[in-house]
Design a protein around this motif. Structure first.
Motif, PDB file in Angstrom:
ATOM      1  N   GLU A 176     -10.187  -0.600   8.488  1.00  0.00           N
ATOM      2  CA  GLU A 176      -9.836  -0.109   9.821  1.00  0.00           C
ATOM      3  C   GLU A 176     -10.675   1.093  10.237  1.00  0.00           C
ATOM      4  O   GLU A 176     -10.587   1.535  11.382  1.00  0.00           O
ATOM      5  CB  GLU A 176      -8.355   0.270   9.847  1.00  0.00           C
ATOM      6  N   ILE A 177     -11.491   1.621   9.325  1.00  0.00           N
ATOM      7  CA  ILE A 177     -12.236   2.859   9.582  1.00  0.00           C
ATOM      8  C   ILE A 177     -13.699   2.529   9.817  1.00  0.00           C
ATOM      9  O   ILE A 177     -14.345   1.885   8.973  1.00  0.00           O
ATOM     10  CB  ILE A 177     -12.105   3.823   8.384  1.00  0.00           C
ATOM     11  N   THR A 178     -14.247   2.974  10.932  1.00  0.00           N
ATOM     12  CA  THR A 178     -15.654   2.720  11.237  1.00  0.00           C
ATOM     13  C   THR A 178     -16.551   3.904  10.873  1.00  0.00           C
ATOM     14  O   THR A 178     -17.704   3.719  10.531  1.00  0.00           O
ATOM     15  CB  THR A 178     -15.839   2.393  12.730  1.00  0.00           C
ATOM     16  N   ASN A 179     -16.014   5.112  10.967  1.00  0.00           N
ATOM     17  CA  ASN A 179     -16.780   6.316  10.645  1.00  0.00           C
ATOM     18  C   ASN A 179     -15.888   7.222   9.806  1.00  0.00           C
ATOM     19  O   ASN A 179     -15.017   7.917  10.333  1.00  0.00           O
ATOM     20  CB  ASN A 179     -17.218   7.027  11.931  1.00  0.00           C
ATOM     21  N   LEU A 180     -16.088   7.208   8.487  1.00  0.00           N
ATOM     22  CA  LEU A 180     -15.191   7.919   7.585  1.00  0.00           C
ATOM     23  C   LEU A 180     -15.208   9.426   7.838  1.00  0.00           C
ATOM     24  O   LEU A 180     -14.156  10.073   7.849  1.00  0.00           O
ATOM     25  CB  LEU A 180     -15.554   7.627   6.126  1.00  0.00           C
ATOM     26  N   PRO A 240      -1.112  13.892   5.395  1.00  0.00           N
ATOM     27  CA  PRO A 240      -1.532  13.039   4.265  1.00  0.00           C
ATOM     28  C   PRO A 240      -1.670  11.578   4.694  1.00  0.00           C
ATOM     29  O   PRO A 240      -0.936  11.097   5.548  1.00  0.00           O
ATOM     30  CB  PRO A 240      -0.400  13.212   3.245  1.00  0.00           C
ATOM     31  N   LEU A 241      -2.605  10.894   4.054  1.00  0.00           N
ATOM     32  CA  LEU A 241      -2.820   9.480   4.357  1.00  0.00           C
ATOM     33  C   LEU A 241      -3.419   8.781   3.147  1.00  0.00           C
ATOM     34  O   LEU A 241      -4.378   9.275   2.552  1.00  0.00           O
ATOM     35  CB  LEU A 241      -3.763   9.327   5.558  1.00  0.00           C
ATOM     36  N   VAL A 242      -2.853   7.631   2.811  1.00  0.00           N
ATOM     37  CA  VAL A 242      -3.422   6.764   1.781  1.00  0.00           C
ATOM     38  C   VAL A 242      -4.378   5.792   2.453  1.00  0.00           C
ATOM     39  O   VAL A 242      -4.038   5.174   3.463  1.00  0.00           O
ATOM     40  CB  VAL A 242      -2.312   5.995   1.030  1.00  0.00           C
ATOM     41  N   ILE A 243      -5.579   5.667   1.879  1.00  0.00           N
ATOM     42  CA  ILE A 243      -6.577   4.724   2.404  1.00  0.00           C
ATOM     43  C   ILE A 243      -6.828   3.675   1.327  1.00  0.00           C
ATOM     44  O   ILE A 243      -7.504   3.944   0.316  1.00  0.00           O
ATOM     45  CB  ILE A 243      -7.883   5.426   2.787  1.00  0.00           C
ATOM     46  N   ARG A 244      -6.257   2.517   1.508  1.00  0.00           N
ATOM     47  CA  ARG A 244      -6.382   1.454   0.509  1.00  0.00           C
ATOM     48  C   ARG A 244      -7.801   0.877   0.513  1.00  0.00           C
ATOM     49  O   ARG A 244      -8.419   0.711   1.563  1.00  0.00           O
ATOM     50  CB  ARG A 244      -5.372   0.337   0.797  1.00  0.00           C
ATOM     51  N   GLU A 245      -8.313   0.614  -0.685  1.00  0.00           N
ATOM     52  CA  GLU A 245      -9.593  -0.070  -0.902  1.00  0.00           C
ATOM     53  C   GLU A 245     -10.798   0.719  -0.379  1.00  0.00           C
ATOM     54  O   GLU A 245     -11.867   0.133  -0.153  1.00  0.00           O
ATOM     55  CB  GLU A 245      -9.570  -1.465  -0.250  1.00  0.00           C
ATOM     56  N   LEU A 291      -1.318   4.757  -6.323  1.00  0.00           N
ATOM     57  CA  LEU A 291      -2.666   4.249  -6.039  1.00  0.00           C
ATOM     58  C   LEU A 291      -3.214   3.528  -7.255  1.00  0.00           C
ATOM     59  O   LEU A 291      -2.998   3.941  -8.410  1.00  0.00           O
ATOM     60  CB  LEU A 291      -3.607   5.394  -5.662  1.00  0.00           C
ATOM     61  N   THR A 292      -3.941   2.462  -6.996  1.00  0.00           N
ATOM     62  CA  THR A 292      -4.616   1.695  -8.034  1.00  0.00           C
ATOM     63  C   THR A 292      -6.121   1.731  -7.770  1.00  0.00           C
ATOM     64  O   THR A 292      -6.559   2.257  -6.739  1.00  0.00           O
ATOM     65  CB  THR A 292      -4.080   0.247  -8.061  1.00  0.00           C
ATOM     66  N   PRO A 293      -6.943   1.207  -8.672  1.00  0.00           N
ATOM     67  CA  PRO A 293      -8.398   1.348  -8.517  1.00  0.00           C
ATOM     68  C   PRO A 293      -8.915   0.901  -7.153  1.00  0.00           C
ATOM     69  O   PRO A 293      -8.604  -0.190  -6.677  1.00  0.00           O
ATOM     70  CB  PRO A 293      -8.939   0.465  -9.635  1.00  0.00           C
ATOM     71  N   GLY A 294      -9.685   1.776  -6.523  1.00  0.00           N
ATOM     72  CA  GLY A 294     -10.243   1.534  -5.209  1.00  0.00           C
ATOM     73  C   GLY A 294      -9.519   2.257  -4.098  1.00  0.00           C
ATOM     74  O   GLY A 294     -10.057   2.412  -2.995  1.00  0.00           O
ATOM     75  N   PRO A 302       7.633   6.970   1.794  1.00  0.00           N
ATOM     76  CA  PRO A 302       6.253   6.554   1.532  1.00  0.00           C
ATOM     77  C   PRO A 302       5.264   7.335   2.390  1.00  0.00           C
ATOM     78  O   PRO A 302       5.556   7.651   3.547  1.00  0.00           O
ATOM     79  CB  PRO A 302       6.246   5.070   1.892  1.00  0.00           C
ATOM     80  N   ILE A 303       4.131   7.650   1.818  1.00  0.00           N
ATOM     81  CA  ILE A 303       3.057   8.287   2.576  1.00  0.00           C
ATOM     82  C   ILE A 303       2.445   7.256   3.509  1.00  0.00           C
ATOM     83  O   ILE A 303       2.260   6.093   3.134  1.00  0.00           O
ATOM     84  CB  ILE A 303       1.991   8.855   1.616  1.00  0.00           C
ATOM     85  N   ASN A 304       2.130   7.659   4.723  1.00  0.00           N
ATOM     86  CA  ASN A 304       1.474   6.746   5.656  1.00  0.00           C
ATOM     87  C   ASN A 304       0.175   6.222   5.055  1.00  0.00           C
ATOM     88  O   ASN A 304      -0.500   6.932   4.298  1.00  0.00           O
ATOM     89  CB  ASN A 304       1.178   7.446   6.980  1.00  0.00           C
ATOM     90  N   GLU A 305      -0.186   5.002   5.408  1.00  0.00           N
ATOM     91  CA  GLU A 305      -1.406   4.434   4.847  1.00  0.00           C
ATOM     92  C   GLU A 305      -2.112   3.520   5.833  1.00  0.00           C
ATOM     93  O   GLU A 305      -1.541   3.078   6.832  1.00  0.00           O
ATOM     94  CB  GLU A 305      -1.122   3.698   3.545  1.00  0.00           C
TER      95      GLU A 305
END
Length: 336
Positions: free
Chosen positions: A14-18, A28-33, A226-229, A6-9
């Motif tokens: 958790e992110i304050t400044n994208l 690589p990183l998955v960012i949910r939502e 990945l799903t929507p968002g 699995p790709i790290n996510e």
């Protein structure tokens, strides 16, 4: 399909400044939502018809290219059997027309595949970015749209960093690091399905008899759905196969190079190096490799400390003026 890690996510909360967060990423990183606030995502979570209707309201009739493949290919956009052509067709179209065609395909699970790929958002859907905002970098950034039903895009790499946001449907990303290039059985450089060289291996059904070295690559593979968002950060030069699996899928890509616009495309330099160096005797190539390491790759070396400042020339740090000088010198030599 082989088994991939699995790709790290993480979650967007958790992110304050994208911008700062993305600038620090090298893997690589998955960012949910990440894009859960988008109206396009909200529509997608209500259903495919709602997602399509939302985008149709923003779409225009500007000319674009669309692509279609017979249902027998199961959405895999690829070469024909002997690599003399492609297994799909290209069409002069518009986003509005593509969406109208996709409406008719929603109810047919065995429909031919159809998609519009990598088209500037503001060109084909003015107002989309205003309604669905995301600030990812201070570098010059290309925002593009991919729209279609089921599709499987062969593994390729991009010259730029990529933040890919699923705005409708579902997509599976399978990634491999650049270092696995020798195990990916890459096809032609000058004749490609979509502009980038691709792996000839079908990650969904790998033929290990024909492509035995791919077994080593598969051990390094990472994957995520990945799903929507949701969004995924893919660093430049990482190989990635992308599969869209729903009757209606929308992907928004943000591409940027961590370099000033006046710098040249490294791929062009690689082509020139193939022309100039690839077929030299081995001993000569080794010597040129040493010179490349000295002038290009050894960041810790000071190339100018022994030269008076007025004579630094193109050995100095490359600003826009120096870049112009290098281009002029290169054109002079190419035109001889």
């Amino acid at each position: 399909m082989f088994s991939a890690a699995p790709i790290n996510e993480c979650n967007a909360s958790e992110i304050t400044n994208l911008k700062a967060f993305l600038a620090d990423l090298t893997e690589p990183l998955v960012i949910r939502e990440l894009c859960a606030h988008w109206p396009q995502v909200a529509a997608a979570k209500k259903g495919e018809k709602q997602a399509l209707s939302y985008l149709l309201e923003l779409a225009n009739n500007a000319p674009v290219r669309s692509f279609s493949a017979d249902a027998m290919h199961q959405g895999r956009y690829f070469y024909n059997a002997d690599l003399s052509g492609l297994n799909f067709s290209q069409h002069a179209d518009s986003l509005k027309s593509v969406l109208d065609k996709l409406v008719d395909k929603l109810a047919h699970t065995q429909a031919d595949s159809l998609y519009m790929g990598s088209t500037a958002v503001e060109y084909c859907a003015p107002g989309f970015s205003l309604d669905n905002p995301l600030e990812v970098t201070d570098y010059n950034c290309l925002t593009s749209l991919w729209v279609g039903n089921h599709s499987h895009i062969a593994a390729h790499y991009d010259n730029a960093d990529n933040l890919a946001c699923v705005a409708a449907g579902k997509r599976t990303f399978t990634l491999l690091p650049t270092e696995q290039v020798n195990n990916l059985y890459v096809g032609p450089l000058e004749f490609t399905p979509a502009g980038q060289a691709i792996s000839l291996v079908d990650f969904n059904n790998p033929d290990f008899t024909r492509f035995p070295r791919f077994k080593e690559a598969a051990e390094k593979a990472q994957t995520a759905t990945l799903t929507p968002g949701d969004a995924i950060y893919i660093p430049a030069l990482w190989w990635h196969q992308v599969s869209a699996t729903q009757p209606f899928n929308v992907l928004v890509n943000y591409w940027w190079r961590q370099a000033p616009e006046y710098l040249a495309n490294p791929f062009d330099a690689m082509l020139h190096s193939m022309l100039a160096i690839k077929d030299l005797p081995k001993e000569h190539k080794q010597k040129w490799q040493q010179l490349f390491n000295h002038y290009v790759f050894a960041d810790e070396l000071d190339l100018t400390s022994h030269i008076a400042q007025p004579a630094h020339g193109i050995l100095a740090d490359i600003d826009e003026l120096t870049a112009r000088k290098i281009r002029q010198l290169l054109l002079q030599k190419l035109n001889r």
